[in-house]
Design an enzyme around this catalytic site. Structure first.
Site, PDB file in Angstrom:
ATOM      1  N   CYS A   1     -56.524  -1.984  19.940  1.00  0.00           N
ATOM      2  CA  CYS A   1     -56.156  -3.393  20.110  1.00  0.00           C
ATOM      3  C   CYS A   1     -57.358  -4.249  20.481  1.00  0.00           C
ATOM      4  O   CYS A   1     -57.491  -5.383  20.020  1.00  0.00           O
ATOM      5  CB  CYS A   1     -55.050  -3.515  21.149  1.00  0.00           C
ATOM      6  SG  CYS A   1     -53.488  -2.811  20.580  1.00  0.00           S
TER       7      CYS A   1
ATOM      8  N   GLU B   1     -49.927  -6.082  21.117  1.00  0.00           N
ATOM      9  CA  GLU B   1     -51.017  -6.986  20.740  1.00  0.00           C
ATOM     10  C   GLU B   1     -51.149  -7.105  19.224  1.00  0.00           C
ATOM     11  O   GLU B   1     -51.339  -8.191  18.676  1.00  0.00           O
ATOM     12  CB  GLU B   1     -52.353  -6.465  21.287  1.00  0.00           C
ATOM     13  CG  GLU B   1     -52.393  -6.314  22.790  1.00  0.00           C
ATOM     14  CD  GLU B   1     -52.065  -4.885  23.228  1.00  0.00           C
ATOM     15  OE1 GLU B   1     -51.059  -4.314  22.759  1.00  0.00           O
ATOM     16  OE2 GLU B   1     -52.807  -4.350  24.075  1.00  0.00           O
TER      17      GLU B   1
ATOM     18  N   CYS C   1     -55.772  -1.111  24.563  1.00  0.00           N
ATOM     19  CA  CYS C   1     -56.424   0.145  24.186  1.00  0.00           C
ATOM     20  C   CYS C   1     -57.605  -0.165  23.253  1.00  0.00           C
ATOM     21  O   CYS C   1     -57.841  -1.325  22.898  1.00  0.00           O
ATOM     22  CB  CYS C   1     -55.413   1.061  23.495  1.00  0.00           C
ATOM     23  SG  CYS C   1     -54.925   0.498  21.852  1.00  0.00           S
TER      24      CYS C   1
ATOM     25  N   HIS D   1     -48.502  -1.645  18.441  1.00  0.00           N
ATOM     26  CA  HIS D   1     -48.657  -2.073  19.833  1.00  0.00           C
ATOM     27  C   HIS D   1     -48.352  -3.571  19.922  1.00  0.00           C
ATOM     28  O   HIS D   1     -48.461  -4.296  18.920  1.00  0.00           O
ATOM     29  CB  HIS D   1     -50.085  -1.810  20.325  1.00  0.00           C
ATOM     30  CG  HIS D   1     -50.372  -0.355  20.542  1.00  0.00           C
ATOM     31  ND1 HIS D   1     -51.542   0.108  21.119  1.00  0.00           N
ATOM     32  CD2 HIS D   1     -49.622   0.739  20.263  1.00  0.00           C
ATOM     33  CE1 HIS D   1     -51.501   1.431  21.186  1.00  0.00           C
ATOM     34  NE2 HIS D   1     -50.356   1.846  20.664  1.00  0.00           N
TER      35      HIS D   1
HETATM   36 ZN    ZN Z   1     -53.107  -0.996  21.854  1.00  0.00          ZN
END
Ligand code: ZN
Length: 163
Positions: A87, A56, A84, A54
Site C-alpha cells: 500500500c 488503501e 503495508c 486492502h
Molecule cells: Zn496494505
C-alpha cells in the site's frame, strides 16, 4: 496534525467497522480532495479472493475512477492503520500529497515501523506524513476484533468437545 484530521479519521473508522461486519480485519481508508470524499475502502481480501484488496488500495482505485486519472494529485489518504509495503508503494505511484494514519503497525508497517518506504530519500515522490491520529481508537478496534475471534474459536472448541 491538521484540524480536519480527526474528522476524517472517524470516517475511516466507520469504514473499518464495515470490514469487521464482513469478517475481515477491520482497517478503513478514505481519500479526500478539497474536503470532498473521492474514495472509500475497507479491508476485504477474504471476501474478494484478492490479496491486494486492502482498504488503501480500494480507496485509491475509486479515487482514480472519480478523477479519471491515475495520478491522485492534491489528495490526502486517511487510514486507520499504518500501511503495508504494497500500500505504501501504491501511494508513491498514485502521487497522493499526504498520508494520515492512526495506529502504528510494528510488525509490518511500511511508513516508519518495519520499513520506511514513504520516507526513503531515493523515492521520486515524497508523501507528507502524519501519524497517531486517534491512534488509541484505531488500535482498539483491531485488538477488540482479534480478541472476539479468539473467544469465538474457544467457544467453538468447547462446543465440539461437548458434542
Ligand atoms: Zn496494505
Amino acid at each position: 496534525m491538521k484540524q480536519q484530521d480527526e474528522y476524517w479519521m472517524r470516517h475511516a473508522l466507520s469504514l473499518a467497522r464495515r470490514a469487521w461486519e464482513q469478517g475481515e480485519v477491520p482497517v478503513g481508508a478514505v481519500l479526500v480532495q478539497n474536503d470532498r470524499v473521492i474514495g472509500e475502502g475497507w479491508n476485504r481480501p477474504i471476501g474478494q479472493h484478492d490479496p491486494t484488496a486492502h482498504a488503501e488500495i480500494m480507496a485509491l482505485r475509486q479515487g482514480g475512477k472519480v478523477l479519471e486519472n491515475y495520478r491522485l494529485l492534491e489528495t490526502t489518504l486517511y487510514v486507520t492503520l499504518e500501511p503495508c509495503v504494497m500500500c505504501a508503494g501504491a501511494m508513491v505511484h498514485s502521487r497522493i500529497t499526504r498520508l494520515v494514519y492512526g495506529a502504528h503497525d510494528l510488525k509490518s508497517g511500511a511508513a516508519g515501523s518495519l520499513l520506511d518506504v514513504l520516507g526513503h530519500p531515493g523515492m521520486n515522490h515524497q508523501v507528507e506524513l502524519a501519524s497517531g491520529v486517534l491512534a488509541e481508537e484505531c488500535a482498539a478496534m483491531l485488538s477488540d476484533f482479534f480478541r472476539m475471534r479468539r473467544e469465538e474459536k474457544k467457544a467453538l472448541r468447547q462446543a465440539q468437545r461437548q458434542s
